[in-house]
Design an enzyme around this catalytic site. Structure first.
Site, PDB file in Angstrom:
ATOM      1  N   GLU A  36     -18.763 -24.827 -12.835  1.00 11.59           N
ATOM      2  CA  GLU A  36     -20.421 -25.329 -13.918  1.00 11.59           C
ATOM      3  C   GLU A  36     -19.815 -26.792 -12.954  1.00 11.59           C
ATOM      4  O   GLU A  36     -20.810 -27.343 -12.727  1.00 11.59           O
ATOM      5  CB  GLU A  36     -19.750 -26.020 -15.013  1.00 11.59           C
ATOM      6  N   ASP A  56     -14.432 -20.288  -7.272  1.00 12.81           N
ATOM      7  CA  ASP A  56     -14.393 -19.789  -8.021  1.00 12.81           C
ATOM      8  C   ASP A  56     -15.434 -18.859  -7.872  1.00 12.81           C
ATOM      9  O   ASP A  56     -15.580 -18.329  -7.195  1.00 12.81           O
ATOM     10  CB  ASP A  56     -16.018 -20.577  -9.153  1.00 12.81           C
ATOM     11  N   ASP A  87     -11.473 -15.164  -5.108  1.00 12.19           N
ATOM     12  CA  ASP A  87      -9.941 -15.451  -6.377  1.00 12.19           C
ATOM     13  C   ASP A  87      -9.273 -16.436  -5.376  1.00 12.19           C
ATOM     14  O   ASP A  87      -9.111 -16.717  -4.431  1.00 12.19           O
ATOM     15  CB  ASP A  87      -9.312 -14.042  -5.596  1.00 12.19           C
ATOM     16  N   ASP A 105      -8.859 -25.707 -13.568  1.00 14.10           N
ATOM     17  CA  ASP A 105      -9.681 -25.932 -14.605  1.00 14.10           C
ATOM     18  C   ASP A 105     -10.030 -24.108 -14.857  1.00 14.10           C
ATOM     19  O   ASP A 105     -10.962 -24.181 -14.531  1.00 14.10           O
ATOM     20  CB  ASP A 105     -11.228 -26.670 -13.243  1.00 14.10           C
TER      21      ASP A 105
END
Length: 259
Positions: A36, A56, A87, A105
């Site tokens: 995000e 991500d 990955d 995260d």
């Protein structure tokens, strides 16, 4: 629930700033997950940061957040941010870089989840640790840490990290949108300097803008657990491995029924 615009700053300030402020001169950050963009946003507030890599696995999440989360659009446009869709284990293993801070995260481990292996002792030992600079710091989100939910994952991540790093600190914060307390774990092979005066000075000198949630005294207070949670952390024996996974099936108040 992954994030809510009205209180995500609690989670992301807690995830990013303690590690960067405890480091003497952080310049490079690797974020595992973080699609995000909020973790990158917080890291990029530090004047010393020269490079942030965000890896991500979900291109769609990154695209949606880049387009619609206006609070993070400046971070996505920052030339210091490198976004990689891959990955994170593969990306770290092949990277020639070492980092001052590595951030987890990640979503909580779920049965059949995509990032369960990123909580294993072998990953911390064989991938994370070799990719940290000499005085590097690793920080990861560590699940729910409430008095009824902390045994679901928090205490196991804390104990697993202690098997790999010499110095480990757990800390917590209540996040209203999660209806519970969240936990994080900081780790390094160099001792942490938990000095409120030094940390407050670093906040003023290093950070571009104002933090909404943390100041030095409050940050240090988050490392103090209530008796129940502290006892669990000290007595935990579970270590997360390929043969001994642990999953979260619910979150917040609901987690009490599955612990």
């Amino acid at each position: 629930m992954q994030s809510a615009e009205n209180d995500e700053f609690i989670y992301h300030e807690s995830l990013i700033h303690p590690a960067l402020l405890l480091h003497d001169n952080p310049k490079t950050v690797f974020i595992m997950g973080g699609g995000e963009g909020s973790a990158a946003r917080e890291a990029l507030k530090h004047y010393s940061i020269e490079k942030v890599v965000m890896s991500d696995i979900d291109q769609e999440v990154v695209n949606i957040c880049r387009k619609h989360l206006t609070a993070n659009q400046e971070a996505f446009a920052d030339s210091r941010l490198y976004v990689i869709i891959n990955d994170t284990k593969v990306e770290l293993e092949k990277s020639e870089w070492k980092y001052d801070v590595i951030v987890g995260d990640l979503s909580d481990p779920r049965e059949g989840g995509p990032c369960n292996h990123l909580y294993f002792k072998s990953f911390y030992e064989c991938v994370i640790k070799p990719k940290l600079n000499y005085n590097g710091i690793f920080v990861t989100q560590a699940g729910f840490a409430g008095i009824l939910s902390h045994k679901g994952l928090f205490s196991s991540i804390y104990n697993t990290t202690k098997q790999v790093f010499k110095y480990v600190i757990a800390y917590t914060a209540h996040v209203p949108s999660f209806a519970d307390t969240r936990g994080w774990v900081l780790a390094s092979d160099q001792p942490f300097k938990l000095d409120a005066e030094v940390l407050e000075s670093r906040i003023k000198e290093r950070i571009n803008g104002e933090l909404q949630y943390l100041d030095a005294a409050f940050m240090l207070s988050r490392t103090v657990m209530n008796k129940t949670v502290d006892t669990s952390l000290q007595n935990e024996t579970n270590i997360l491995t390929e043969e001994n996974e642990k999953f979260l099936f619910e979150h917040g108040l609901l987690a009490a029924d599955s612990v």
